[in-house]
Each structure stands twice: as structure tokens, then as C-alpha cells.
Design a protein around this motif. Structure first.
Motif, PDB file in Angstrom:
ATOM      1  N   UNK A 166      20.659  16.881 -15.411  1.00  0.00           N
ATOM      2  CA  UNK A 166      21.318  17.345 -16.485  1.00  0.00           C
ATOM      3  C   UNK A 166      20.598  18.302 -17.046  1.00  0.00           C
ATOM      4  N   UNK A 167      21.069  19.517 -17.490  1.00  0.00           N
ATOM      5  CA  UNK A 167      20.516  20.627 -18.323  1.00  0.00           C
ATOM      6  C   UNK A 167      21.337  20.678 -19.502  1.00  0.00           C
ATOM      7  N   UNK A 168      20.488  21.091 -20.718  1.00  0.00           N
ATOM      8  CA  UNK A 168      20.999  21.346 -21.948  1.00  0.00           C
ATOM      9  C   UNK A 168      20.638  22.628 -22.567  1.00  0.00           C
ATOM     10  N   UNK A 169      21.227  23.263 -23.293  1.00  0.00           N
ATOM     11  CA  UNK A 169      21.040  24.568 -23.890  1.00  0.00           C
ATOM     12  C   UNK A 169      21.216  24.538 -25.636  1.00  0.00           C
ATOM     13  N   UNK A 170      20.160  25.025 -26.435  1.00  0.00           N
ATOM     14  CA  UNK A 170      20.353  24.876 -27.556  1.00  0.00           C
ATOM     15  C   UNK A 170      20.125  26.203 -28.479  1.00  0.00           C
ATOM     16  N   UNK A 171      20.990  26.282 -29.584  1.00  0.00           N
ATOM     17  CA  UNK A 171      20.861  27.353 -30.502  1.00  0.00           C
ATOM     18  C   UNK A 171      21.390  28.838 -29.684  1.00  0.00           C
ATOM     19  N   UNK A 172      20.176  29.800 -29.558  1.00  0.00           N
ATOM     20  CA  UNK A 172      20.611  30.862 -29.268  1.00  0.00           C
ATOM     21  C   UNK A 172      20.726  31.004 -27.725  1.00  0.00           C
ATOM     22  N   UNK A 173      20.301  30.016 -26.872  1.00  0.00           N
ATOM     23  CA  UNK A 173      20.739  29.984 -25.531  1.00  0.00           C
ATOM     24  C   UNK A 173      22.025  29.460 -25.092  1.00  0.00           C
ATOM     25  N   UNK A 174      22.816  28.906 -26.249  1.00  0.00           N
ATOM     26  CA  UNK A 174      24.019  28.473 -26.094  1.00  0.00           C
ATOM     27  C   UNK A 174      25.054  29.907 -25.951  1.00  0.00           C
ATOM     28  N   UNK A 175      24.575  30.821 -26.799  1.00  0.00           N
ATOM     29  CA  UNK A 175      25.508  32.017 -26.737  1.00  0.00           C
ATOM     30  C   UNK A 175      25.301  32.895 -25.521  1.00  0.00           C
ATOM     31  N   UNK A 176      24.030  32.727 -24.925  1.00  0.00           N
ATOM     32  CA  UNK A 176      23.417  33.660 -23.695  1.00  0.00           C
ATOM     33  C   UNK A 176      23.972  32.988 -22.344  1.00  0.00           C
ATOM     34  N   UNK A 177      24.151  31.867 -22.532  1.00  0.00           N
ATOM     35  CA  UNK A 177      24.470  31.018 -21.224  1.00  0.00           C
ATOM     36  C   UNK A 177      25.977  30.280 -20.968  1.00  0.00           C
ATOM     37  N   UNK A 178      26.586  30.018 -22.327  1.00  0.00           N
ATOM     38  CA  UNK A 178      27.694  29.157 -22.188  1.00  0.00           C
ATOM     39  C   UNK A 178      28.846  29.915 -21.312  1.00  0.00           C
ATOM     40  N   UNK A 179      29.148  31.188 -21.477  1.00  0.00           N
ATOM     41  CA  UNK A 179      30.094  31.864 -20.836  1.00  0.00           C
ATOM     42  C   UNK A 179      29.547  32.252 -19.353  1.00  0.00           C
ATOM     43  N   UNK A 180      28.402  32.181 -19.409  1.00  0.00           N
ATOM     44  CA  UNK A 180      27.894  32.781 -17.763  1.00  0.00           C
ATOM     45  C   UNK A 180      28.094  31.530 -16.922  1.00  0.00           C
ATOM     46  N   UNK A 181      27.746  30.183 -17.177  1.00  0.00           N
ATOM     47  CA  UNK A 181      27.893  29.239 -16.388  1.00  0.00           C
ATOM     48  C   UNK A 181      29.378  28.500 -16.368  1.00  0.00           C
ATOM     49  N   UNK A 182      29.851  28.579 -15.150  1.00  0.00           N
ATOM     50  CA  UNK A 182      31.425  27.983 -15.049  1.00  0.00           C
ATOM     51  C   UNK A 182      31.344  26.734 -14.055  1.00  0.00           C
ATOM     52  N   UNK A 183      32.002  25.956 -14.354  1.00  0.00           N
ATOM     53  CA  UNK A 183      32.325  24.776 -13.373  1.00  0.00           C
ATOM     54  C   UNK A 183      32.412  25.038 -12.056  1.00  0.00           C
ATOM     55  N   UNK A 184      32.041  24.517 -11.110  1.00  0.00           N
ATOM     56  CA  UNK A 184      32.431  24.849  -9.583  1.00  0.00           C
ATOM     57  C   UNK A 184      31.666  25.812  -9.045  1.00  0.00           C
ATOM     58  N   UNK A 185      30.841  26.802  -9.657  1.00  0.00           N
ATOM     59  CA  UNK A 185      30.247  27.794  -9.329  1.00  0.00           C
ATOM     60  C   UNK A 185      28.774  27.501  -8.854  1.00  0.00           C
ATOM     61  N   UNK A 186      28.172  28.259  -7.989  1.00  0.00           N
ATOM     62  CA  UNK A 186      26.842  28.063  -7.447  1.00  0.00           C
ATOM     63  C   UNK A 186      26.078  29.164  -8.412  1.00  0.00           C
ATOM     64  N   UNK A 187      24.942  28.818  -8.721  1.00  0.00           N
ATOM     65  CA  UNK A 187      23.815  29.670  -9.391  1.00  0.00           C
ATOM     66  C   UNK A 187      22.455  29.330  -8.783  1.00  0.00           C
ATOM     67  N   UNK A 188      21.742  30.543  -8.901  1.00  0.00           N
ATOM     68  CA  UNK A 188      20.261  30.375  -8.951  1.00  0.00           C
ATOM     69  C   UNK A 188      19.511  30.327 -10.380  1.00  0.00           C
ATOM     70  N   UNK A 189      19.090  29.279 -10.623  1.00  0.00           N
ATOM     71  CA  UNK A 189      18.380  28.992 -11.955  1.00  0.00           C
ATOM     72  C   UNK A 189      16.973  29.045 -11.729  1.00  0.00           C
ATOM     73  N   UNK A 190      16.030  29.652 -12.619  1.00  0.00           N
ATOM     74  CA  UNK A 190      14.700  29.565 -12.603  1.00  0.00           C
ATOM     75  C   UNK A 190      14.003  29.417 -14.052  1.00  0.00           C
ATOM     76  N   UNK A 191      12.896  29.456 -14.198  1.00  0.00           N
ATOM     77  CA  UNK A 191      11.982  29.531 -15.436  1.00  0.00           C
ATOM     78  C   UNK A 191      12.727  28.609 -16.594  1.00  0.00           C
ATOM     79  N   UNK A 192      13.212  27.482 -16.353  1.00  0.00           N
ATOM     80  CA  UNK A 192      13.482  26.445 -17.409  1.00  0.00           C
ATOM     81  C   UNK A 192      12.425  25.584 -17.451  1.00  0.00           C
ATOM     82  N   UNK A 193      12.665  24.818 -18.586  1.00  0.00           N
ATOM     83  CA  UNK A 193      11.699  23.670 -18.721  1.00  0.00           C
ATOM     84  C   UNK A 193      12.179  22.248 -18.249  1.00  0.00           C
ATOM     85  N   UNK A 194      11.316  21.514 -17.356  1.00  0.00           N
ATOM     86  CA  UNK A 194      11.715  20.156 -16.913  1.00  0.00           C
ATOM     87  C   UNK A 194      10.990  19.205 -17.864  1.00  0.00           C
TER      88      UNK A 194
END
Length: 554
Positions: A166-194
Motif C-alpha cells: 500500500x502507498x499513501x500520499x498526503x496534502x501537497x503530494x495529493x495534487x502532485x501525484x493523483x492525476x499522474x497515477x492511473x489504475x492498471x498502468x506501470x510506473x517506476x517509483x523511487x525516493x519514497x518512505x517505507x
């Protein structure tokens, strides 16, 4: 320090493995098997972070004369030519000894050409990782507010061929990533916090989750090779009885009934929530209730008997078997343009509209047999107490126990309460003028429905504990309803005394809840039994034989 007999290297236990040391199981020179680990740099030194291990045996002598490890020199693995050299992110197949992460190569599209890390290797100790993942689910944007502030968030589930997280975005990151990330598509993701997963908010089988930060880098990947596809298969309503409570499933059905919109009070949130019930049917001849919540319930509008596709509904056990729409992950599509939907439409118009359907039933939430139990969740009472399970937040665990103590065989003993017999109401009723009145639903009844509310003492081979028991579990362990037991107490004390001892020495697997409870300004943990699994001795014998085989074959 860890040694393979030729080299030794510093290592560190991950937090969830600390109990091996505190319980005295991890001793000097003992032989262990590392089933999951990663490498990290701590204070300028490369060390091994042990994520999962098994104790093979205890021994008193050192194996070999190991030397300090030298990353520039030959390693033990390199000396055995039959064993391949693996990258640090590879996982060994226990049978073949070959890497299982065949799809994890270096990507040149991202800045710096990072090596792809399997999701199964992510942990708070992993550094400089990049995952290649498909977005399996994405929630709507939701608002939150607490003592620390307020804002908005959305969550998603991403997966690769090794695991989901599971991944979660809060506050400013919602505006930054919500439209970019689409169900079914594949992405490279890095520099997030685990971070450690908050199990009360997620049903994903992963000990960790990801927080998207301002520094997080996300880039769409157009190569979806080795990426698992999203599960689009629909479960026939007749098969819902085979699913466990809280499991997620996809269903396709025709809406036969639509309830009016209701407003109910949610105590925890201290607010009113909208709710609407639907009855759906399918070609299997079964019907099932689907509960919609919040905005989805308010906005539901459709022509009579539409075909509806539901994805990621949660299985519930209310009145047999029902389904619940989850605002963060569920999806609904009315009259979708799908081959299965068109076929279902034709069947309903031709046959289904005049057919009688059977309501879905399932194994009761509180009962079952040990044959369907997930033994990976088993804990001892000592583990539960020593790890303070439930102290900081509500937690769930499974234990194998024998009941020792039950109701005291006295006339004044209280083990049940008079409840409202009304549907969906379990409120205590009060005797008023010869009638029983419910303050919640304003119902007036000639007789109440008695429900169990008591405690039992149970033990395993290490320790004992007291557990709260409610009606379903009480009926299971006492072999009669609370009303029958109450009547026995009033008319036959000897029979009541005998029946009160019926549960003693019975052995069960109990699925339990642990939560903090403050009594007289003192904090303690309260344990409640949610499910009771009587032992299936055929399954128990098979498990014992398997354990002995594994022990002797080591």
C-alpha cells in the motif's frame, strides 16, 4: 555477528524479529536459516538486516575458523561454482537455488539507471531503491482531520511479481501525484518512505507500506513485461460462502432491490454516515446484499434492474454472507460494456426476472473448523503479553488454547443480558410496565432476546489469560443459547452447575482482538474472542506429521 563457517559479518535484527533475542532463542553459535534479509549501510559500514529467520538448532561450538568478510576478495558463494552469484536484490528459490526475480533488471530510463528492487525486499532499512510496479487500486481523494491538523489524502495498492504494498500520499503530494497515477498502468517509483504498515487500515499482506513524499520520483513505464495483470475475474455469488470474512472479491450481478437512503450514527467518527443497501442476483441462482456507504450511496441512481460490476468489495458475515463497498478501494460500474455483462443482461431479461433466488449463506463469523485456519498467524499467550499486543493500537492474533475457567455456578452469577429482538439491534432492553422497551429503536417487546456477555479463562502450554466472550462464541462453547442457559439457572441449579462446566478442557483455535482498556485510570489490554475453531483432529495429525518430517529432514 553472522558466520557461514568461512567469513563473518555484522548483522542487525529487524524490529519485528527482536523477540528471538528477548525470548532467549537467539544464542551464541546457534544455527539459523535466513529466509529474508537485505543489506544496508549503517554508520558507514555494510551490514545485513535480518527480516525473517528460522532457528535450526542450538549448539555450543563454533563452526570453522571464519575470517572477517572482504567484499573485494572471493566469497564462499563464489568458491562453490555450482551456486550462482546473485545480486543483492535477488531472492533464492529454496528448491532450485536460482534467482526468482527474473524481471528485475537495470532501467536506463530513470535518472542514474537504478537497479529495480522487488517489492518483497522493501523495508525501512532499504536504501536507494526503485520499484517497477503496476497500480492495482487507487482510492478517491479523502479529507482527514485530527489533533495534528487536517488535509487530504489518497491511497493506492501497487504490485509486482513478488508482492503487493500500500502507498499513501498526503496534502501537497495529493495534487502532485493523483492525476499522474492511473489504475492498471506501470510506473517506476523511487525516493519514497517505507514505514511499518498500519494493519487496522489495510488488508494488504505486507508488513510495510509506502508514504509518497515531496522527493518521490514517479515515471510511467511503457514496458509491462513480468508485471502481473489486475485480477478482473468475477466470483459467482454461489461461491461467496467459500470466501473468508474481510476478503476482497469482484462480483457482477443484476440489481433486484434498492433500499432507501439511510443516515446512521458512527460512534468512532462521531458523525452521521449515509448508507444504502442493494440486493444483487446472478446466474448461479443466489442473491446477496451489497451495502454502499457515503457519497457512493447518496449518488446511486440507475434504471430498474441494472447490471452492476463491483470490484474489491469486502466480504462480511452479517446475516449469512454480505458484501460491503470500501470507499478507499472498491469500484462500481453500472451497465459496463463487457461481454459478461451483456450475457448477464440477456439471461435476466429472458429467465432471471421470474426466478426465485437463494440468499447467500456462509460459515458463521464465530465458527468453523481448524482445517481452514491460517497457521502462520499463530502466537502463544506469552508472545501476546511480552510484545504488548494491543497496547498502543487494536491488534488481532490467533492462539491455540484449552478452556480452564468459566461461569461460577451460583444463582446470582451474571453471564448474559436482555437485548432487543429487533433486526440489526442488540441494545439492552429495560422492563417497563410488564413490557421490555428498547431506548435505541423504541421497540416494545413481550420477551427479550438474551445474549451472552461473560469471560472465560484459557491457557496454552506457556501461560493463561482471560478473554471476553459474546453471544456467538458463548453459544459455541456452552452448547446452548443464553436464553436456555438463563432459564436453567432459574429452575435447576444442579443442571446449571453441570452445564457451566461443559466448556472446561475443550480445545480451540481462537481468533482474538486485543485493545487497550482504561479502568480506574489504569491502562490494560482487553482480549476478546472473535472466532472459535474446534480442532479438526484429522488436520491436526497431518500437521504434526509434517512438522516431524521437517524436523528430521533438516
Amino acid at each position: 555477528m553472522l558466520s557461514d563457517g568461512q567469513r563473518f559479518t555484522p548483522a542487525m535484527l529487524a524490529t519485528q524479529q527482536n523477540h528471538f533475542a528477548s525470548d532467549g532463542l537467539l544464542t551464541k553459535w546457534c544455527l539459523i536459516r535466513l529466509s529474508q534479509f537485505t543489506r544496508s549501510r549503517v554508520q558507514g559500514k555494510q551490514i545485513i538486516i535480518v527480516m525473517a529467520l528460522d532457528i535450526i538448532r542450538q549448539q555450543k561450538d563454533k563452526i570453522g575458523e571464519p575470517l572477517p568478510i572482504d567484499v573485494r576478495g572471493p566469497t564462499f558463494v563464489q568458491q562453490i561454482k555450482a551456486t550462482p552469484t546473485l545480486s543483492r536484490n535477488s531472492q533464492l528459490n529454496k528448491v532450485s537455488g536460482k534467482p526468482t526475480t527474473k524481471g528485475f533488471n537495470t532501467t536506463k530510463s530513470m535518472k542514474g539507471g537504478h537497479t529495480i528492487t522487488p517489492i518483497s525486499d522493501l523495508s525501512p532499512y532499504a536504501r536507494d531503491w526503485t520499484v517497477k510496479a503496476r497500480i492495482d487500486q487507487k482510492s478517491d481523494i479523502r479529507s482527514w482531520s485530527n489533533s495534528k491538523g487536517s488535509g487530504q489524502l489518497f491511497s493506492l495498492v501497487m504490485m509486482d511479481e513478488t508482492k503487493s504494498i500500500k502507498a499513501t500520499a498526503f496534502k501537497n503530494e495529493v495534487d502532485k501525484f493523483y492525476d499522474l497515477l492511473q489504475e492498471g498502468r506501470v510506473y517506476y517509483i523511487s525516493a519514497a518512505k517505507v514505514v511499518p504498515a498500519k494493519k487496522q487500515f489495510s488488508k494488504i499482506d505486507n508488513d510495510y507500506e509506502v508514504i509518497l513524499a515531496d522527493s518521490t520520483i514517479i515515471e510511467e513505464c511503457h514496458d509491462d513485461s513480468n508485471m502481473p495483470e489486475i485480477d478482473q475475474a468475477y466470483t459467482p455469488l454461489a461461491n461467496l460462502q467459500d470466501l473468508s470474512k474481510d476478503q476482497l472479491c469482484n462480483v457482477l450481478g443484476v440489481v433486484a432491490e434498492v433500499d432507501d437512503l439511510q443516515k446512521i450514527s458512527v460512534k468512532k467518527a462521531q458523525r452521521m454516515v449515509s448508507k444504502r443497501g442493494l440486493i444483487i442476483v446472478d446466474r448461479s441462482g443466489f442473491s446477496c446484499r451489497v451495502t454502499l456507504w457515503g457519497k457512493v450511496a447518496e449518488e446511486f441512481e440507475a434504471q430498474p434492474n441494472p447490471v452492476v460490476s463491483f470490484r474489491s468489495l469486502k466480504v462480511d458475515d452479517f446475516n449469512g454472507r454480505s458484501l460491503s463497498y470500501q470507499g478507499g478501494s472498491s469500484r462500481m460500474s453500472i451497465d459496463p460494456d463487457l461481454e459478461e455483462a451483456h450475457a448477464l443482461r440477456g439471461w435476466f431479461d429472458a429467465v432471471g426476472a421470474s426466478q426465485t433466488f437463494q440468499a447467500c449463506q456462509g460459515v458463521s463469523a464465530s465458527r468453523g473448523t481448524s482445517s481452514g485456519l491460517d497457521r502462520t498467524e499463530l502466537m502463544s499467550i506469552a508472545d501476546v503479553k511480552n510484545n504488548n499486543v494491543g497496547m498502543s493500537e487494536t491488534a488481532y492474533f490467533t492462539v491455540k488454547l484449552r478452556i480452564l475457567y468459566t461461569i461460577k455456578a451460583k444463582r446470582e452469577t451474571t453471564f448474559c443480558y436482555p437485548s432487543c429482538p429487533g433486526e440489526d439491534c442488540k441494545k439492552k432492553v429495560i422492563l417497563d410496565g410488564g413490557k421490555w422497551r428498547c431506548a435505541k429503536c423504541d421497540g416494545i417487546w413481550n420477551q427479550p432476546l438474551y445474549r451472552y456477555v461473560t469471560t472465560v479463562g484459557a491457557a496454552d502450554h506457556h501461560d493463561t489469560a482471560w478473554f471476553s466472550v459474546f453471544d456467538d462464541i458463548g453459544q459455541e462453547i456452552f452448547d446452548m443459547s443464553a436464553g436456555e442457559f438463563q432459564n436453567l439457572q432459574n429452575v435447576d441449579e444442579e443442571a446449571f452447575a453441570r452445564q457451566s462446566k461443559v466448556p472446561q478442557s475443550k480445545q480451540y483455535y481462537f481468533k482474538c482482538k486485543a485493545e487497550e482498556n482504561v479502568v480506574n485510570s489504569q491502562s490494560r489490554v482487553r482480549y476478546t474472542i472473535l472466532k472459535a475453531f474446534p480442532l479438526d483432529y484429522k488436520t491436526e495429525m497431518k500437521m504434526l506429521v509434517k512438522m516431524m518430517d521437517e524436523t528430521y529432514n533438516q
